[in-house]
Scaffold this motif. Structure first.
Motif, short mmCIF file in Angstrom:
data_model
loop_
_atom_site.label_atom_id
_atom_site.label_comp_id
_atom_site.label_asym_id
_atom_site.label_seq_id
_atom_site.Cartn_x
_atom_site.Cartn_y
_atom_site.Cartn_z
N ARG A 379 0.65 -1.25 -0.08
CA ARG A 379 -0.07 -0.06 0.09
C ARG A 379 0.98 1.28 0.13
N GLY A 380 2.13 1.04 -0.08
CA GLY A 380 3.12 2.35 -0.09
C GLY A 380 2.95 3.25 1.26
N THR A 381 2.80 2.42 2.41
CA THR A 381 2.56 3.25 3.42
C THR A 381 3.46 4.06 4.04
N ILE A 382 4.95 3.70 3.56
CA ILE A 382 6.07 4.59 3.76
C ILE A 382 5.81 6.23 3.25
N ARG A 383 5.29 6.16 2.04
CA ARG A 383 5.18 7.57 1.28
C ARG A 383 4.19 8.18 2.14
#
Length: 518
Positions: A379-383
Motif C-alpha cells: 500500500r506504499g505506507t512509507i510514502r
C-alpha cells in the motif's frame, strides 16, 4: 403612487416558494423520516435568525397577457443566519423539487452562497440533498446538445477551504456533484438510514460495472462509517445539526480571526489520581485512551471526528481552561496505534485543519511507528507516513507533546517536530528508541544467539540488561527528554501552556501557505 401592489405580488410569490415542491411531494419526503429543507434550516440556526436570499427565484410560465400562470421554486435555498449568535451562510437543497437535481435549481443561487461566504468571510454550511451538476438526460433532449462539464463555483469552493470553516451535511441520497459538495469540507456528517452518498447511483453502477446494489448497500452508513469520505455518522437530522454546531464552536469565523475561548467551570489544576496507574507496566497490554482524554481536557469538551477511519489514531477538538485546541492521540487497541495509510491521511488532514484555523495542537504520543508487513508495503505506507511527517513539520501553530508510552522508528520520530523548541514532556511509562528493545535484541545479537547452546537463556539475560538501560530516567539524565512528569500533573501543565500558546496565535493570522485540502 404607492408601490404596495408590487410588495403584495412579492409576498404572494414568497408564499408559493414556501410551499416548496407542493403538499404531495413534501408529505412523501416526510414519510421517509426526513425534514423538509425549511425545517432543517430553522432547526439548525438560532430561532428567527434566517434571512433568505432569492426566495422567489425559480421556473415561471406566463400567459399571452404576461400574467403568471405557474411557478416552481428553485430547489436550492440560501441565506444567512446565526449559530450561537455567530453569523453563518447556509446553502440547502430541496429534494421535494425535481429530487434535488441540478436542472431544477437556479445555478446562480448555489454560486452566490459560496461567493457570499468567501467575500463576507463567514462559515458556510451545505445541507446537501441532491444529485449531480447536469440534471437528468432529459435536459439533453430538451436543449439539443451536450456540454463539457464544469463544477459550478468550484473556484470559491476550493478557496473557501483555506479561508472559512466549511461543513458538508449529507441529508439524503447524494450523488455526483452533490457528493463532492459534501466532502469538499472541513467536516462532514451523514444520517444513518435516511442518507446515502456515492459517486454514481445504483442504476449507473449496475450499467457501468455490473454491481446490482440498493442505495443503502452502495453508499449507506455501513459503507462510509470507515471509508474516510464522511467524518461522523449520526442517528438523526437533529443530531447532525448538533454536531455541526459543536464543530463550529471550536473555530473562528475565518482565518483572520482567533478561536474564541469560553469561560470554563472546570478547575485548570484538577489532578486525577487514576492517571498514575492507567498505563499498564506490561508493555504488551493495551489500555483505553478515551477515558484518559476525559481526565485531561475540560469536562464534556471533547468532540471526536472520523472515529472509525484510521481508528488507531484519535483526532478531536477539545478545550483547556475554555480555550479550543486540537489533539492527536493513539488507540493501542487498534493496530497498536501505529501509522497505517488511513491514520496517515487522517493526521495530515487534521493538522492542516488546525493550522488553517490557528488551533494549538496537543500531541499525546504512544506511537509504535509506521505499519509493517507485506500488506503495508504493497500500500506504499512509507510514502503516506513521510507525507504525514511533512505536514507536521509544516505546521506552525503551537504544539505540545506528552509522551504517554512508545516512540519508535521513523513514525515515532516524525509524529512531532523535534527540531524546534518542541515543548515535550514524558510520563514515567515512556519507552522509546529506533525500534523496540524486544525485537532489536534479536536483530543486534543474531549471531551470538545462533551460536549459543542456550539461546533462550541468553536472550533473557540480554533483555534483563536492556531493561535498566531503557528506563526513561536514563534518557532524562542525558537531557534526551526535557522533563518527566507525574501523569496527574498533565492537565495543570497543559492549562498553563494553552494560555502561552494563545498569546502567540496573533502572529499566525491569515491564510496559510497552501489552501486546506479535503
Amino acid at each position: 403612487m404607492s408601490w404596495e401592489p408590487e410588495i403584495d405580488e412579492l409576498k404572494e410569490r414568497e408564499k408559493e416558494a414556501y410551499k416548496m415542491g407542493g403538499e404531495k411531494n413534501v408529505t412523501k419526503h416526510w414519510s421517509k423520516g426526513k425534514l423538509n429543507v425549511r425545517e432543517r434550516i430553522h432547526r439548525l440556526l438560532d430561532q428567527g435568525s434566517f434571512h433568505e436570499f432569492g426566495a422567489i427565484a425559480g421556473k415561471t410560465t406566463y400567459d399571452e397577457n404576461g400574467e403568471r400562470r405557474s411557478f416552481t421554486p428553485a430547489n436550492f435555498l440560501l441565506g444567512t443566519g446565526r449559530i450561537d449568535g455567530r453569523k453563518v451562510v447556509v446553502g440547502a437543497d430541496d429534494f421535494t423539487v425535481r429530487g434535488g437535481a441540478a436542472d431544477g435549481s437556479i445555478k446562480g443561487k448555489q454560486n452566490y452562497s459560496e461567493k457570499m461566504a468567501n467575500e463576507l468571510q463567514l462559515p458556510i454550511i451545505r445541507l446537501v440533498d441532491g444529485t449531480g451538476g447536469g440534471g437528468s438526460v432529459k435536459v439533453l433532449d430538451r436543449e439539443g446538445y451536450t456540454y463539457i462539464p464544469v463544477n459550478p463555483a468550484w473556484d470559491y469552493v476550493v478557496e473557501n477551504l483555506g479561508l472559512v470553516p466549511v461543513v458538508g451535511a449529507c441529508m439524503g441520497s447524494v450523488a455526483g456533484l452533490g457528493a463532492a459538495r459534501v466532502t469538499a469540507s472541513h467536516f462532514s456528517v451523514m444520517v444513518e438510514e435516511t442518507s446515502q452518498l456515492f459517486v454514481a447511483g445504483p442504476q449507473i453502477v449496475n450499467f457501468g460495472v455490473g454491481q446490482n446494489l440498493t442505495k443503502e448497500e452502495l453508499g449507506g452508513a455501513q459503507v462510509h462509517r470507515s471509508s474516510g469520505a464522511i467524518d461522523n455518522i449520526v442517528n438523526s437530522e437533529d443530531e447532525a445539526f448538533e454536531h455541526i454546531r459543536r464543530f463550529l464552536s471550536y473555530l473562528p469565523s475565518s482565518v483572520y480571526e482567533l478561536p474564541t475561548a469560553e469561560k470554563s467551570e472546570d478547575d485548570p489544576n484538577r489532578r486525577e489520581e487514576e492517571l498514575i496507574s492507567v498505563i499498564p507496566r506490561n508493555r504488551r497490554r493495551p489500555y483505553k485512551i478515551r477515558p484518559i482524554l476525559e481526565m485531561i481536557f475540560d469536562i464534556d469538551s471533547i468532540f471526536e471526528m472520523g472515529k472509525y477511519y484510521g481508528g488507531g489514531t484519535v483526532t478531536c477538538f477539545a478545550r483547556l481552561d475554555g480555550h479550543p485546541v486540537g489533539f492527536l492521540a493513539n488507540d493501542p487497541y487498534i493496530g497498536g496505534g501505529g501509522l497505517t495509510v488511513e491514520s496517515c491521511e487522517k493526521i495530515e488532514r487534521f493538522v492542516d485543519l488546525c493550522e488553517t484555523f490557528h488551533l494549538p495542537i496537543v500531541n499525546l504520543v504512544d506511537q509504535p511507528g509506521i505499519a509493517v508487513g507485506l500488506e503495508a508495503e504493497k500500500r506504499g505506507t512509507i510514502r503516506k507516513g513521510v507525507r504525514t511527517i511533512a505536514a507536521i513539520y509544516q505546521t506552525k501553530v503551537p504544539m505540545i507533546e506528552i509522551i504517554i508510552r512508545r516512540v519508535f522508528g521513523v513514525g515515532g520520530a516524525g509524529i512531532s517536530n523535534r527540531h524546534g523548541l518542541n515543548l515535550r514532556y514524558a510520563w514515567p511509562s515512556g519507552d522509546w528508541g529506533s525500534l523496540p528493545v524486544e525485537g532489536g535484541i534479536q536483530v543486534a545479537y543474531r549471531r551470538e544467539l545462533e551460536a549459543n547452546d542456550n539461546p533462550k537463556a541468553l536472550l533473557e539475560e540480554l533483555a534483563s540488561k536492556m531493561e535498566s538501560i531503557r528506563s526513561p530516567l536514563r534518557t532524562a539524565e542525558a537531557f534526551g527528554i526535557e522533563e518527566i512528569i507525574d501523569p496527574r500533573d498533565t492537565r495543570p501543565l497543559l492549562c498553563e501552556w494553552v494560555h502561552d500558546a494563545y498569546k502567540l496565535l496573533p502572529q499566525h493570522l491569515g491564510p496559510r501557505a497552501h489552501t486546506m485540502r479535503p
